[in-house]
Each structure stands twice: as structure tokens, then as C-alpha cells.
Enzyme design. Structure first.
Site, PDB file in Angstrom:
ATOM      1  N   LYS A  59      29.753  -6.870 -24.980  1.00  0.00           N
ATOM      2  CA  LYS A  59      28.969  -6.002 -25.869  1.00  0.00           C
ATOM      3  C   LYS A  59      28.199  -4.963 -25.050  1.00  0.00           C
ATOM      4  O   LYS A  59      28.217  -3.778 -25.356  1.00  0.00           O
ATOM      5  CB  LYS A  59      27.977  -6.854 -26.665  1.00  0.00           C
ATOM      6  CG  LYS A  59      26.901  -6.054 -27.355  1.00  0.00           C
ATOM      7  CD  LYS A  59      25.973  -6.915 -28.173  1.00  0.00           C
ATOM      8  CE  LYS A  59      24.734  -7.389 -27.468  1.00  0.00           C
ATOM      9  NZ  LYS A  59      23.704  -6.390 -27.215  1.00  0.00           N
ATOM     10  N   ASN A  60      27.552  -5.425 -23.971  1.00  0.00           N
ATOM     11  CA  ASN A  60      26.672  -4.518 -23.231  1.00  0.00           C
ATOM     12  C   ASN A  60      27.425  -3.528 -22.345  1.00  0.00           C
ATOM     13  O   ASN A  60      26.830  -2.598 -21.805  1.00  0.00           O
ATOM     14  CB  ASN A  60      25.663  -5.317 -22.395  1.00  0.00           C
ATOM     15  CG  ASN A  60      24.573  -5.921 -23.269  1.00  0.00           C
ATOM     16  OD1 ASN A  60      24.560  -5.698 -24.478  1.00  0.00           O
ATOM     17  ND2 ASN A  60      23.682  -6.684 -22.674  1.00  0.00           N
ATOM     18  N   CYS A 102      16.543  -6.081 -31.083  1.00  0.00           N
ATOM     19  CA  CYS A 102      15.928  -7.405 -31.226  1.00  0.00           C
ATOM     20  C   CYS A 102      14.452  -7.344 -30.847  1.00  0.00           C
ATOM     21  O   CYS A 102      14.071  -6.654 -29.898  1.00  0.00           O
ATOM     22  CB  CYS A 102      16.616  -8.411 -30.305  1.00  0.00           C
ATOM     23  SG  CYS A 102      18.195  -8.952 -30.936  1.00  0.00           S
ATOM     24  N   ASP A 116      19.237 -12.636 -20.771  1.00  0.00           N
ATOM     25  CA  ASP A 116      20.047 -12.918 -21.964  1.00  0.00           C
ATOM     26  C   ASP A 116      20.618 -14.339 -21.964  1.00  0.00           C
ATOM     27  O   ASP A 116      21.252 -14.754 -22.927  1.00  0.00           O
ATOM     28  CB  ASP A 116      21.197 -11.902 -22.086  1.00  0.00           C
ATOM     29  CG  ASP A 116      20.692 -10.529 -22.493  1.00  0.00           C
ATOM     30  OD1 ASP A 116      19.499 -10.414 -22.836  1.00  0.00           O
ATOM     31  OD2 ASP A 116      21.487  -9.561 -22.476  1.00  0.00           O
ATOM     32  N   ARG A 131      25.775  -9.859 -34.117  1.00  0.00           N
ATOM     33  CA  ARG A 131      25.553  -8.662 -33.297  1.00  0.00           C
ATOM     34  C   ARG A 131      26.129  -8.847 -31.911  1.00  0.00           C
ATOM     35  O   ARG A 131      26.456  -7.859 -31.246  1.00  0.00           O
ATOM     36  CB  ARG A 131      24.046  -8.401 -33.160  1.00  0.00           C
ATOM     37  CG  ARG A 131      23.373  -8.172 -34.480  1.00  0.00           C
ATOM     38  CD  ARG A 131      21.953  -7.830 -34.284  1.00  0.00           C
ATOM     39  NE  ARG A 131      21.849  -6.677 -33.389  1.00  0.00           N
ATOM     40  CZ  ARG A 131      20.756  -6.005 -33.206  1.00  0.00           C
ATOM     41  NH1 ARG A 131      19.664  -6.350 -33.828  1.00  0.00           N
ATOM     42  NH2 ARG A 131      20.737  -4.985 -32.388  1.00  0.00           N
ATOM     43  N   ARG A 162       9.707  -3.077 -25.737  1.00  0.00           N
ATOM     44  CA  ARG A 162      10.885  -2.248 -25.543  1.00  0.00           C
ATOM     45  C   ARG A 162      10.601  -0.741 -25.645  1.00  0.00           C
ATOM     46  O   ARG A 162      11.157  -0.033 -26.496  1.00  0.00           O
ATOM     47  CB  ARG A 162      11.989  -2.685 -26.513  1.00  0.00           C
ATOM     48  CG  ARG A 162      12.211  -4.182 -26.452  1.00  0.00           C
ATOM     49  CD  ARG A 162      13.521  -4.602 -27.020  1.00  0.00           C
ATOM     50  NE  ARG A 162      14.593  -4.477 -26.070  1.00  0.00           N
ATOM     51  CZ  ARG A 162      15.853  -4.807 -26.332  1.00  0.00           C
ATOM     52  NH1 ARG A 162      16.181  -5.237 -27.519  1.00  0.00           N
ATOM     53  NH2 ARG A 162      16.781  -4.685 -25.433  1.00  0.00           N
TER      54      ARG A 162
END
Ligand code: UD1
Length: 418
Positions: free
Chosen positions: A22-23, A116, A306, A398, A121
Site C-alpha cells: 500500500k505504502n 488514521c 506500523d 484500507r 500528523r
């Protein structure tokens, strides 16, 4: 939002094919806005965050064929696009629209990105470094307003904080910049390396991928081509932990264990038998209870934040005491009290948690709070005695492709209720 009903305890064992990262997929998709020729991206994971990016691209006038691979034609972008702001706000990655759209359209006005809720952030570093490269950019009424005269101008940027997102914003801005851009103290995550590989294949001139000094020589044009996204190292780590907590055995295929060295080392300290090959790795607990292991999260190559909620779960049911320290995000322990509801013994003290290992967990009713916390709760439910309900599980979609299908193939008893 949907919910999962999970019956435990089960032992998780078998083989899993790891999906695309995903990243890595997200920045590569945003980078494709810099390319006017057709590109084909393979191994794109089927995830909610990717669907959101595709929807944003359609608003911009990008032509997309979404089949086995993703074929993207960004030759013509609308100048009068109007993003639904809820799409922008639903993912953190929408910040990566700014650099490519400044390159292509010279101005942008969009809502602040979301993502999230694992911490503040902020986007101050993205703004500061894009200003250094020549953008006129500021935040007003929760919106990003930005413009650029002609082109970004190469510069020497010394990053004061190791930020994956800001490193990517700089790279995307510097591709067509006048002269050279040097990033010192750049993030070294494998996903940034994958983005740089992709851009270099399409004609960019970037050196230093995977090191803390990245040098970008501006070019005049990127060309089309085909690219295969790297595997998702966090998905691999998550399945290895699924085996460790259930005293099971799992082999992860299509994954590069070199990107997961610290996690594999920590798993070995728990007593797990780890084996690796070029594009696979396996774990076997040999029916033993794991031993608790301390971890401190940090930028790559340190322990990934993560993987923190999954490893904390592992510590919960291991023998002994452990300390888990989170150094990246200040609000990443929201799931702890839910694990305590299941019988875990964890105390939070600022950015540390202290775990006293328990022998078993029991079922409960829980609520997912963010992507990685959700998967930690799902795995906890798989080993807990009884039936657990987890609300808000859409977070999982997600970041984990076909999660219940994959877990069921390993022996989990999961039902999704929409
Ligand atoms: C990315 C990953 C996320 C991972 C994180 C850290 C994606 C889509 N997300 O997130 O899964 O957990 O890296 O490995 O790739 N910061 C600032 N100002 C900024 C930007 C960041 O202070 O302008 C701070 C953050 O609050 C955080 C730290 O820097 O404390 C690192 O954040 P960053 O590496 O930027 O994370 P993301 O790119 O958001």
C-alpha cells in the site's frame, strides 16, 4: 461501517501470498500524474485507499483502466477539477497531490489531508520544503492553497525530521525542477526506494535510493512504461505475528525478507523458528509459547511503527514482561484498553507500554480505531476464547487486501457483517 464476528481460539497455519505494498503503491500512483504517456502498474493491492486515489484521479480527468493491473493515462488533466473534499480528507496520502499538480497545473486549492488518527500528523515539513523549492504555499481555513510561477527550482534540503511523506513530496516536486535537488537526512524506507526505481525507469535521474542522501537531477520529460509494485512488508510481518501468537506455522510467499530484518530478528528472540529465501519467509512456533521482547519503533531500518500494535499483542500473550516504546506517532496506543478488556495486562505511560504476559485472552466486544490497531484486534480475537465482535472494521480494508479470505485460509473463523 461493517463488523467482524470472530470465533476463537484457533491455530493459524498455512501459506499466504503477500499483496502489493500500500505504502509503495500510493506514492507511485501520485507520481504517475507527472507522466503524460501511458503507464501500467502491476501488483496494485485492491484496497480502499487505492480506490479513493482512483476516484480523485477521475475527477482530475485521468483515464484509468482498472483490471488485473492499473493502466493510467494522465496526458490531459482538467484545470477546472473540483475534488469532493471528503475524499481528500479520508486519506493522508492526498498530500502527494500537491507537488504533481503544481508541476502540471501550476496551482492547487484543496482541503487538508486526513488519515488514521494516530497522532497530530502535521504537514509543516511538506509546506516548508515545497516553499524552499519555489512554491508559494500556505494553509488557510483548513485548506492548502498553492501556486508556482513556472517551475520548481532545485535546492539543498536538510530534513530536520525523518519524514517519509515529506521526502516523497520533495522528490515529486524535484523531478522536473531546474538544476539539482539534494535531500539530506531523507527517509530510507523501502517504499521510497520503490518509488525512486519507478521514476528512474520512467526517465528520472535520481541517485541515493535507500540512503539518507537523495540527489535528484531535474529532467525535461518522463516516459511511459510498465512497473511492478514491491510486496507489502507490513502485511508479511502481520501474518508472521498471526502464527507466533497462535503457536502456528505460516509461510509468506512473494515477499522480500530483507525489508523486514528487524522484525524477523525480534521474532527470533521470541523463540520462533524463522526461515528465509529470496522471495519468501516462514515462521514456526513449534507449539511453544513466545517469550516477551522489548521494542522501540523508529524510522527504517528500525522497528516499523506500523508493526507496533501487532507486536504489542504478541507481547501480551508471551511469557515475561516487556516494554514497547513508540517514537513516531504520539497517539498510537488507542487499542490498548481494548486488549485489556480481553484480559491483557498492559499499562500505558506516555509513549511506552508495559506488558505483563498472560496465558490467554477471552472474547469481548470491540471497536477498531485505526488500520494497524484493527488488525491487532482481529488477531487477538482469533486466539481469544469465545466469540468476539469488532465494530468499524472498514479501517482494515484500507490496508489489508482480502483479509478475511486470507485469514480463513489459515484456519480463522471470521464472518463479516455489512
Ligand atoms: C508514512 C506511512 C505510515 C507510516 C509512517 C512512518 C504512507 C501512506 N504512510 O506516513 O504508514 O506509519 O510513514 O513510517 O506511506 N511529521 C511532521 N511534519 C510533517 C510530516 C511529518 O512533524 O510535515 C512527523 C509526523 O507527525 C511523525 C513523523 O514526522 O511524527 C514521521 O511521519 P511521516 O514519516 O511523515 O509519516 P507519513 O508519511 O504520514
Amino acid at each position: 461501517m461493517g463488523k467482524f464476528i470472530i470465533k476463537g481460539p484457533v491455530k493459524l497455519k498455512g501459506e499466504i501470498n503477500i499483496s502489493g505494498s500500500k505504502n509503495a503503491a500510493l506514492p507511485i500512483l501520485f507520481a504517475s500524474l507527472l507522466i503524460k504517456e501511458v503507464i501500467e502498474i502491476k501488483n496494485i493491492p485492491k484496497l480502499k485507499d487505492i480506490d479513493i486515489v482512483i476516484k480523485l484521479f477521475l475527477h482530475l480527468g485521468v483515464k484509468i483502466k482498472n483490471g488485473k493491473s492499473l493502466i493510467i493515462n494522465a496526458s490531459n488533466l482538467h484545470t477546472d477539477f473540483n475534488f469532493p473534499q471528503n475524499l481528500i480528507k479520508s486519506i493522508r496520502a492526498s498530500i502527494w497531490l500537491v507537488s504533481p499538480l503544481l508541476v502540471r497545473l501550476k496551482k492547487i486549492h484543496m482541503s487538508l489531508p486526513g488519515g488514521c488518527s494516530i497522532g497530530m500528523r502535521p504537514i509543516d515539513l511538506h509546506i516548508k520544503y515545497l516553499q524552499k523549492l519555489g512554491a508559494n504555499i500556505y494553509i488557510k481555513n483548513n485548506c492548502i492553497i498553492a501556486s508556482i510561477d513556472k517551475k520548481f527550482k532545485g535546492s539543498h534540503i536538510i530534513m530536520e525530521k525523518n519524514s517519509v511523506g515529506a521526502t516523497i513530496s520533495i522528490i515529486l516536486a524535484a523531478i522536473y525542477a531546474k538544476n539539482i535537488t539534494i535531500i539530506d537526512n531523507a527517509a530510507k524506507e523501502p517504499e521510497i526506494k520503490d518509488l525512486i526505481n519507478f521514476l528512474n525507469i520512467m526517465g528520472a535521474k535520481i541517485k541515493g535510493a535507500g540512503t539518507k542522501k537523495i540527489i535528484i537531477q531535474g529532467v525535461l520529460k518522463l516516459k511511459g512504461g510498465i512497473y511492478t509494485i514491491m510486496d507489502d512488508r507490513i502485511e508479511t510481518g502481520t501474518f508472521l505475528i498471526a502464527a507466533a501468537i497462535s503457536k502456528g506455522y505460516i509461510i509468506c510467499k512473494n515477499t522480500n525478507p530483507k525489508n523486514l530484518k528487524i522484525v524477523l530478528k525480534k521474532l527470533e528472540y521470541t523463540g520462533a523458528e524463522i526461515k528465509t529465501g529470496k522471495n519468501w519467509c516462514s515462521i514456526n512456533m513449534n507449539n511453544k509459547r513466545p517469550k516477551a521482547v522489548n521494542i522501540i519503533t523508529g524510522p527504517y531500518p528500525n522497528f516499523p511503527t506500523d508493526m507496533q500494535p501487532q507486536f504489542t499483542l504478541l507481547n501480551c500473550i508471551s511469557s515475561g514482561y516487556s516494554i514497547v516504546q513508540e517514537t513516531i506517532f504520539e497517539n498510537r496506543f488507542l487499542y490498548i484498553h481494548q486488549l485489556n478488556k480481553m484480559g491483557a495486562k498492559i499499562l500505558i505511560d506516555n509513549n511506552k507500554v508495559f506488558c505483563q504476559g498472560v496465558t490467554s485472552l477471552y472474547s469481548s466486544t470491540m471497536k477498531a480505531t485505526d488500520l494497524r490497531a484493527s488488525i491487532s484486534l482481529v488477531l487477538a480475537a482469533c486466539i481469544a476464547t469465545g466469540i468476539t465482535t469488532i465494530d468499524n472494521i472498514d479501517y482494515i480494508d484500507r490496508g489489508y487486501e482480502n483479509i478475511e479470505k486470507k485469514l480463513i485460509s489459515l484456519g480463522a473463523k471470521i464472518k463479516r457483517i455489512k
